[in-house]
Scaffold this motif. Structure first.
Motif, mmCIF file in Angstrom:
data_model
loop_
_atom_site.group_PDB
_atom_site.id
_atom_site.type_symbol
_atom_site.label_atom_id
_atom_site.label_comp_id
_atom_site.label_asym_id
_atom_site.label_seq_id
_atom_site.Cartn_x
_atom_site.Cartn_y
_atom_site.Cartn_z
ATOM 1 N N ASP A 179 0.841 -1.186 0.000
ATOM 2 C CA ASP A 179 0.000 0.000 0.000
ATOM 3 C C ASP A 179 0.889 1.253 0.000
ATOM 4 O OD1 ASP A 179 -2.221 1.588 0.035
ATOM 5 O OD2 ASP A 179 -3.030 0.795 1.921
ATOM 6 N N ILE A 180 0.363 2.310 -0.583
ATOM 7 C CA ILE A 180 1.108 3.577 -0.607
ATOM 8 C C ILE A 180 0.838 4.282 0.714
ATOM 9 C CG2 ILE A 180 1.449 5.752 -1.842
ATOM 10 C CD1 ILE A 180 0.456 4.271 -4.355
ATOM 11 N N GLU A 181 1.590 3.880 1.700
ATOM 12 C CA GLU A 181 1.395 4.378 3.059
ATOM 13 C C GLU A 181 2.752 4.416 3.739
ATOM 14 O OE1 GLU A 181 -0.199 6.047 6.275
ATOM 15 O OE2 GLU A 181 -1.299 5.625 4.426
ATOM 16 N N GLY A 182 3.403 5.566 3.634
ATOM 17 C CA GLY A 182 4.732 5.720 4.210
ATOM 18 C C GLY A 182 5.823 5.356 3.221
ATOM 19 N N LEU A 183 7.020 5.843 3.503
ATOM 20 C CA LEU A 183 8.168 5.557 2.648
ATOM 21 C C LEU A 183 9.032 4.479 3.293
ATOM 22 C CD1 LEU A 183 9.205 9.160 1.548
ATOM 23 C CD2 LEU A 183 8.085 7.396 0.165
ATOM 24 N N ASN A 184 9.398 3.475 2.508
ATOM 25 C CA ASN A 184 10.249 2.387 2.951
ATOM 26 C C ASN A 184 11.046 1.916 1.744
ATOM 27 O OD1 ASN A 184 8.510 0.399 1.512
ATOM 28 N ND2 ASN A 184 7.029 1.019 3.084
ATOM 29 N N GLN A 185 11.867 0.894 1.915
ATOM 30 C CA GLN A 185 12.723 0.481 0.817
ATOM 31 C C GLN A 185 11.925 0.040 -0.411
ATOM 32 O OE1 GLN A 185 14.994 -3.109 1.571
ATOM 33 N NE2 GLN A 185 13.578 -3.762 3.189
ATOM 34 N N LEU A 186 10.747 -0.530 -0.181
ATOM 35 C CA LEU A 186 9.934 -0.973 -1.305
ATOM 36 C C LEU A 186 9.234 0.205 -1.982
ATOM 37 C CD1 LEU A 186 8.703 -3.209 -3.027
ATOM 38 C CD2 LEU A 186 6.934 -3.482 -1.288
ATOM 39 N N SER A 187 8.544 1.042 -1.204
ATOM 40 C CA SER A 187 7.783 2.138 -1.808
ATOM 41 C C SER A 187 8.698 3.148 -2.482
ATOM 42 C CB SER A 187 6.909 2.825 -0.754
ATOM 43 O OG SER A 187 7.668 3.439 0.252
ATOM 44 N N ARG A 188 9.871 3.398 -1.908
ATOM 45 C CA ARG A 188 10.811 4.324 -2.550
ATOM 46 C C ARG A 188 11.219 3.810 -3.924
ATOM 47 N NH1 ARG A 188 12.766 4.909 2.851
ATOM 48 N NH2 ARG A 188 12.617 7.092 3.562
ATOM 49 N N THR A 189 11.454 2.517 -4.020
ATOM 50 C CA THR A 189 11.867 1.940 -5.303
ATOM 51 C C THR A 189 10.752 2.035 -6.336
ATOM 52 O OG1 THR A 189 13.373 0.395 -4.210
ATOM 53 C CG2 THR A 189 12.667 -0.160 -6.445
ATOM 54 N N VAL A 190 9.540 1.645 -5.938
ATOM 55 C CA VAL A 190 8.415 1.672 -6.869
ATOM 56 C C VAL A 190 8.113 3.098 -7.320
ATOM 57 C CG1 VAL A 190 5.934 1.256 -7.078
ATOM 58 C CG2 VAL A 190 7.392 -0.467 -6.009
ATOM 59 N N ILE A 191 8.049 4.034 -6.361
ATOM 60 C CA ILE A 191 7.728 5.422 -6.709
ATOM 61 C C ILE A 191 8.839 6.039 -7.552
ATOM 62 C CG2 ILE A 191 7.333 7.734 -5.772
ATOM 63 C CD1 ILE A 191 5.970 6.346 -3.352
ATOM 64 N N SER A 192 10.096 5.742 -7.231
ATOM 65 C CA SER A 192 11.216 6.258 -8.031
ATOM 66 C C SER A 192 11.127 5.755 -9.473
ATOM 67 C CB SER A 192 12.556 5.837 -7.423
ATOM 68 O OG SER A 192 12.773 6.450 -6.191
ATOM 69 N N ASN A 193 10.862 4.474 -9.628
ATOM 70 C CA ASN A 193 10.745 3.919 -10.985
ATOM 71 C C ASN A 193 9.648 4.622 -11.774
ATOM 72 O OD1 ASN A 193 12.816 2.089 -10.672
ATOM 73 N ND2 ASN A 193 11.475 0.384 -10.089
ATOM 74 N N ALA A 194 8.508 4.853 -11.124
ATOM 75 C CA ALA A 194 7.406 5.522 -11.805
ATOM 76 C C ALA A 194 7.774 6.953 -12.166
ATOM 77 C CB ALA A 194 6.161 5.496 -10.921
ATOM 78 N N ALA A 195 8.370 7.674 -11.220
ATOM 79 C CA ALA A 195 8.751 9.060 -11.464
ATOM 80 C C ALA A 195 9.760 9.160 -12.599
ATOM 81 C CB ALA A 195 9.317 9.674 -10.184
ATOM 82 N N LEU A 196 10.744 8.279 -12.611
ATOM 83 C CA LEU A 196 11.763 8.307 -13.654
ATOM 84 C C LEU A 196 11.197 7.875 -15.007
ATOM 85 C CD1 LEU A 196 14.784 6.894 -11.628
ATOM 86 C CD2 LEU A 196 14.442 9.256 -12.412
ATOM 87 N N ALA A 197 10.204 6.983 -14.975
ATOM 88 C CA ALA A 197 9.552 6.582 -16.220
ATOM 89 C C ALA A 197 8.861 7.776 -16.862
ATOM 90 C CB ALA A 197 8.550 5.462 -15.954
ATOM 91 N N VAL A 198 8.160 8.571 -16.049
ATOM 92 C CA VAL A 198 7.491 9.755 -16.585
ATOM 93 C C VAL A 198 8.518 10.764 -17.095
ATOM 94 C CG1 VAL A 198 5.974 11.681 -16.042
ATOM 95 C CG2 VAL A 198 5.462 9.423 -15.139
ATOM 96 N N VAL A 199 9.587 10.959 -16.348
ATOM 97 C CA VAL A 199 10.655 11.859 -16.805
ATOM 98 C C VAL A 199 11.187 11.413 -18.158
ATOM 99 C CG1 VAL A 199 13.020 12.628 -16.355
ATOM 100 C CG2 VAL A 199 11.329 12.642 -14.511
ATOM 101 N N GLY A 200 11.433 10.113 -18.291
ATOM 102 C CA GLY A 200 11.932 9.593 -19.563
ATOM 103 C C GLY A 200 10.983 9.856 -20.710
ATOM 104 N N MET A 201 9.684 9.729 -20.435
ATOM 105 C CA MET A 201 8.701 9.934 -21.498
ATOM 106 C C MET A 201 8.590 11.397 -21.915
ATOM 107 S SD MET A 201 5.617 7.221 -20.725
ATOM 108 C CE MET A 201 5.562 7.279 -18.939
#
Length: 406
Positions: free
Chosen positions: A149-171
């Motif tokens: 769940d998107i509830e707080g930042l941890n090693q998993l959520s940081r990775t998933v959110i970073s990937n999404a953010a960088l994907a949008v940047v790339g596009m």
């Protein structure tokens, strides 16, 4: 370049702020749209929740007083869509990102669906591992499952959110190295059982200099074509496969909705329409077919797809509906009837061959079509090469007369 992030800043401020920071670190601007209703934002938005609610037709105070979560999601979705559209029109939105659970997934994807095809749209969602059709519809929305769940930042959520953010940047920061020719574009509709027809027609049209886009008539395919006609992307339509209307009428799983066949008629663009695959209604696995259809004629296409033969009565109604749709056309329109079969399964010797049902369809079309619609009848089946070329040549004739040819 600017990316818009849509999120509930009253509950997901930390996570959305992290996504913003990742994007801005790449030199891309971020515009935060707050769609949180119940509390104050944890980080400062660029567009406030009050502004979103107002754009949705009410006030934030009113939504809070009512306490109706369903209505709040609907209003904030409409407001976010209006604001995202305005930002795009002003050149302030080059991509859009959403993060959240079911509520914000609904709100953010409503905003995404208001944007033209080609604008990068990325949704990180707890709902992305299930049925995404209500969120994606007929639009080019990418969805990533958040895993946790998107509830707080941890090693998993940081990775998933970073990937999404960088994907949008790339596009938004990379232009594809592809050649884009400015050619008149033809939309075609296809099913597996009308593939030879569409392939022949497409090849002929491309030889004349047209660009073609083929849509799989699976409900979302038909809706996608209608949307692109509305957006002015498509200049003419060769609507070979109108099967989605059979699902809409009878209750199959691949309906494109009651607006199917409206867009080209309203836009006034040239169209040639046929009766492809109106011999069938689509369901999932055989055991998923509703009990009300017990005793009907079925064909198991594969373990996931079961086809049901339409009856003479259903075909008569389909003929009346399609005639009514085409009669409303404001541009040049032809109706092409393949008298020896509307699909691969409908020809003599195949499982759905039913001359009585086909006759009911053709008779209803003949009886209800107006004189303004050109009627073409061919003593062939729909996949005959000559039938495909006849339709393509008629559309080309219309396109030339309308000044839309290559």
């Amino acid at each position: 370049m600017s990316v818009v992030i849509v999120g509930t800043l009253d509950t997901k401020g930390e996570e959305i702020g992290f996504a913003r920071d990742v994007i801005e670190a790449q030199g891309v601007d971020v515009h935060l749209i707050d769609v949180g209703v119940m509390g104050e934002p944890e980080i400062e938005p660029d567009t406030t929740a009050a502004e979103v609610a107002e754009a949705g037709g009410t006030s934030l105070d009113a939504l809070r007083e009512e306490g109706d979560r369903g209505k709040a999601i609907e209003v904030m979705g409409e407001g976010a869509a209006a604001i995202a559209s305005r930002l795009h029109d002003e050149g302030e939105l080059h991509g859009i990102l959403g993060l959240g659970g079911s509520g914000n997934t609904s709100v953010a994807t409503t905003a995404m669906r208001a944007l033209p095809v080609g604008v990068p749209k990325f949704m990180v969602s707890t709902m992305a591992s299930g049925d995404t059709e209500p969120y994606v519809g007929a639009h080019d929305i990418a969805m990533m499952y958040s895993v946790a769940d998107i509830e707080g930042l941890n090693q998993l959520s940081r990775t998933v959110i970073s990937n999404a953010a960088l994907a949008v940047v790339g596009m938004v920061t990379n232009e594809p190295d592809i050649e884009v020719e400015d050619r008149p574009t033809i939309g075609l509709t296809m099913f597996g059982v009308t593939t030879p027809c569409v392939q022949e027609a497409r090849a002929w049209l491309e030889d004349q200099g047209y660009e073609t886009i083929v849509f799989h008539a699976t409900g979302t395919g038909g809706r996608a074509m209608e949307r692109l006609v509305d957006e002015g992307v498509i200049d003419g339509v060769l609507d070979v496969t109108t099967t989605e209307w059979a699902d809409e009428l009878v209750g199959g799983v691949l309906s494109a909705g009651p607006e199917r066949l409206d867009a080209a008629a309203e836009a006034g663009i040239p169209q040639v329409v046929s009766t492809g695959a109106l011999d069938m209604v689509n369901f999932g696995p055989k055991d998923s077919v509703p009990a009300e259809f017990d005793g009907r004629h079925f064909h198991v296409h594969n373990p996931q797809v079961t086809l049901m033969r339409t009856t003479a009565e259903e075909n008569a109604e389909l003929g009346r509906i399609i005639a009514e749709k085409l009669n409303a056309a404001t541009g040049p329109t032809a109706l092409a009837l393949p008298l020896k079969g509307v699909s691969m399964l409908d020809v003599e010797g195949e499982d759905f061959h039913d001359p009585e049902a086909d006759a009911a369809l053709f008779d209803a079309l003949r009886e209800n079509i107006d004189d303004g619609v050109e009627l073409i009848e061919a003593d062939t089946d729909i996949n005959d090469e000559s039938f495909a070329r006849t339709m393509a040549q008629k559309l080309d004739e219309y396109m030339r007369a309308a000044g839309r040819a290559p």
